[in-house]
Design a protein around this motif. Structure first.
Motif, PDB file in Angstrom:
ATOM      1  N   LEU A   1       0.701  -0.916   0.004  1.00  0.00           N
ATOM      2  CA  LEU A   1      -0.193  -0.031   0.131  1.00  0.00           C
ATOM      3  C   LEU A   1       0.678   1.248   0.327  1.00  0.00           C
ATOM      4  N   ILE A   2       1.678   1.369   1.096  1.00  0.00           N
ATOM      5  CA  ILE A   2       2.686   2.454   1.096  1.00  0.00           C
ATOM      6  C   ILE A   2       3.614   2.387   0.086  1.00  0.00           C
ATOM      7  N   ALA A   3       3.886   1.589  -0.432  1.00  0.00           N
ATOM      8  CA  ALA A   3       5.135   1.612  -2.188  1.00  0.00           C
ATOM      9  C   ALA A   3       3.974   2.344  -3.468  1.00  0.00           C
ATOM     10  N   ASN A   4       2.605   2.693  -2.842  1.00  0.00           N
ATOM     11  CA  ASN A   4       1.918   2.783  -4.182  1.00  0.00           C
ATOM     12  C   ASN A   4       2.278   3.921  -4.267  1.00  0.00           C
ATOM     13  N   LYS A   5       2.609   4.019  -5.328  1.00  0.00           N
ATOM     14  CA  LYS A   5       2.244   5.911  -6.157  1.00  0.00           C
ATOM     15  C   LYS A   5       1.660   6.774  -5.566  1.00  0.00           C
ATOM     16  N   TRP A   6       0.044   6.257  -5.959  1.00  0.00           N
ATOM     17  CA  TRP A   6      -0.739   7.023  -5.443  1.00  0.00           C
ATOM     18  C   TRP A   6      -1.065   7.027  -4.296  1.00  0.00           C
ATOM     19  N   ALA A   7      -0.770   5.873  -3.372  1.00  0.00           N
ATOM     20  CA  ALA A   7      -0.758   6.146  -1.952  1.00  0.00           C
ATOM     21  C   ALA A   7       0.179   7.120  -1.549  1.00  0.00           C
TER      22      ALA A   7
ATOM     23  N   ALA B   1      -9.563  18.331  -4.590  1.00  0.00           N
ATOM     24  CA  ALA B   1      -8.392  19.523  -4.394  1.00  0.00           C
ATOM     25  C   ALA B   1      -7.628  18.249  -4.555  1.00  0.00           C
ATOM     26  N   LEU B   2      -6.960  17.252  -3.692  1.00  0.00           N
ATOM     27  CA  LEU B   2      -6.660  15.823  -3.958  1.00  0.00           C
ATOM     28  C   LEU B   2      -6.496  15.840  -5.275  1.00  0.00           C
ATOM     29  N   GLN B   3      -7.224  15.496  -5.933  1.00  0.00           N
ATOM     30  CA  GLN B   3      -7.275  15.088  -7.338  1.00  0.00           C
ATOM     31  C   GLN B   3      -6.855  15.970  -8.632  1.00  0.00           C
ATOM     32  N   LYS B   4      -7.269  17.046  -8.443  1.00  0.00           N
ATOM     33  CA  LYS B   4      -6.115  18.284  -8.578  1.00  0.00           C
ATOM     34  C   LYS B   4      -5.194  18.125  -8.576  1.00  0.00           C
ATOM     35  N   ARG B   5      -4.030  18.201  -7.032  1.00  0.00           N
ATOM     36  CA  ARG B   5      -3.113  17.549  -6.792  1.00  0.00           C
ATOM     37  C   ARG B   5      -1.863  16.719  -7.813  1.00  0.00           C
ATOM     38  N   LEU B   6      -3.397  15.611  -7.131  1.00  0.00           N
ATOM     39  CA  LEU B   6      -2.812  14.231  -7.937  1.00  0.00           C
ATOM     40  C   LEU B   6      -2.652  14.347  -9.597  1.00  0.00           C
ATOM     41  N   GLN B   7      -2.297  15.089 -10.634  1.00  0.00           N
ATOM     42  CA  GLN B   7      -2.178  15.020 -11.657  1.00  0.00           C
ATOM     43  C   GLN B   7      -2.084  13.747 -12.340  1.00  0.00           C
ATOM     44  N   GLY B   8      -3.020  13.097 -13.009  1.00  0.00           N
ATOM     45  CA  GLY B   8      -3.191  11.765 -14.115  1.00  0.00           C
ATOM     46  C   GLY B   8      -4.076  10.613 -12.711  1.00  0.00           C
TER      47      GLY B   8
ATOM     48  N   SER C   1      -7.292   8.703 -11.700  1.00  0.00           N
ATOM     49  CA  SER C   1      -8.536   9.115 -12.630  1.00  0.00           C
ATOM     50  C   SER C   1      -9.019   8.931 -10.862  1.00  0.00           C
ATOM     51  N   PRO C   2     -10.821   9.198 -11.066  1.00  0.00           N
ATOM     52  CA  PRO C   2     -11.621   9.151  -9.633  1.00  0.00           C
ATOM     53  C   PRO C   2     -12.114   8.325  -8.819  1.00  0.00           C
ATOM     54  N   LYS C   3     -11.518   7.088  -9.742  1.00  0.00           N
ATOM     55  CA  LYS C   3     -11.782   5.418  -9.390  1.00  0.00           C
ATOM     56  C   LYS C   3     -10.742   4.886  -8.685  1.00  0.00           C
ATOM     57  N   VAL C   4      -9.117   5.179  -9.282  1.00  0.00           N
ATOM     58  CA  VAL C   4      -8.307   5.438  -8.587  1.00  0.00           C
ATOM     59  C   VAL C   4      -8.098   5.733  -7.097  1.00  0.00           C
ATOM     60  N   LEU C   5      -8.076   6.791  -7.078  1.00  0.00           N
ATOM     61  CA  LEU C   5      -8.302   8.050  -6.335  1.00  0.00           C
ATOM     62  C   LEU C   5      -8.725   7.617  -5.014  1.00  0.00           C
ATOM     63  N   THR C   6     -10.359   7.433  -5.532  1.00  0.00           N
ATOM     64  CA  THR C   6     -11.477   6.495  -4.249  1.00  0.00           C
ATOM     65  C   THR C   6     -10.571   5.283  -3.547  1.00  0.00           C
ATOM     66  N   SER C   7     -10.320   4.217  -4.452  1.00  0.00           N
ATOM     67  CA  SER C   7      -9.381   2.546  -4.264  1.00  0.00           C
ATOM     68  C   SER C   7      -8.481   3.452  -2.829  1.00  0.00           C
ATOM     69  N   THR C   8      -7.525   4.863  -3.534  1.00  0.00           N
ATOM     70  CA  THR C   8      -6.107   4.633  -2.896  1.00  0.00           C
ATOM     71  C   THR C   8      -6.988   5.073  -1.237  1.00  0.00           C
ATOM     72  N   LEU C   9      -8.002   6.268  -1.312  1.00  0.00           N
ATOM     73  CA  LEU C   9      -8.045   6.927  -0.379  1.00  0.00           C
ATOM     74  C   LEU C   9      -9.113   5.699   1.242  1.00  0.00           C
ATOM     75  N   ARG C  10      -9.662   4.837   0.396  1.00  0.00           N
ATOM     76  CA  ARG C  10     -10.504   4.114   1.185  1.00  0.00           C
ATOM     77  C   ARG C  10      -9.071   2.960   1.503  1.00  0.00           C
ATOM     78  N   ARG C  11      -8.623   3.097   1.294  1.00  0.00           N
ATOM     79  CA  ARG C  11      -7.434   1.392   1.540  1.00  0.00           C
ATOM     80  C   ARG C  11      -6.695   2.810   2.743  1.00  0.00           C
TER      81      ARG C  11
ATOM     82  N   PRO D   1       7.784  17.643 -20.219  1.00  0.00           N
ATOM     83  CA  PRO D   1       6.830  18.690 -20.130  1.00  0.00           C
ATOM     84  C   PRO D   1       5.852  18.904 -18.853  1.00  0.00           C
ATOM     85  N   GLY D   2       5.892  17.908 -18.090  1.00  0.00           N
ATOM     86  CA  GLY D   2       5.341  17.822 -17.235  1.00  0.00           C
ATOM     87  C   GLY D   2       5.792  18.382 -15.761  1.00  0.00           C
TER      88      GLY D   2
END
Length: 128
Positions: A26-32, A48-55, A57-67, A123-124
């Motif tokens: 979990l903690i080694a996961n990029k999004w976590a 705000a979190l989704q905007k900060r974590l560019q790239g 998806s809402p589904k992945v962010l939701t799953s990550t936050l739940r875990r 460019p990012g």
């Protein structure tokens, strides 16, 4: 390291069946790791979190936050308002893991130009 909870003999991330593996995964996961870093600045709403974590998806962010919440790294607070207002914040455990994760993020940024295969400018990336 001996287990202080009595749930198993010892903690060993190299052992296939040790519960440490699930936490490390979990903690080694990029999004976590990035979500934890973003929350170091204080509680934030999902958008705000989704905007900060560019790239992410809402589904992945939701799953990550739940875990992260399930493992006790963050709290989710719902404020009864219209529209519904939800904030995520690091727990004490989350703040403690933010320290080594911040060091890893800093190391990556400091050494990116030294790492083979990453020499081309993106460019990012922010330019100096």
């Amino acid at each position: 390291m001996a287990c202080t909870t009595g749930r198993h003999a010892d903690h060993d991330v190299y052992a296939e069946l040790c519960p440490c593996r699930e936490v490390l995964t979990l903690i080694a996961n990029k999004w976590a790791a990035l979500a934890i870093g973003a929350l170091e600045d204080g509680p934030q709403r999902f958008g705000a979190l989704q905007k900060r974590l560019q790239g992410v998806s809402p589904k992945v962010l939701t799953s990550t936050l739940r875990r992260l919440q399930d493992f006790g790294f963050l709290d989710r607070t719902v404020y009864p308002a219209v529209p519904l207002h939800v904030e995520y914040a690091l727990t004490e455990l989350g703040r403690s893991v933010a320290v080594p994760l911040g060091a890893v993020r800093g190391w990556v940024e400091d050494h990116l130009d030294d790492i083979q295969g990453t020499g081309a400018a993106s460019p990012g990336c922010a330019t100096v």
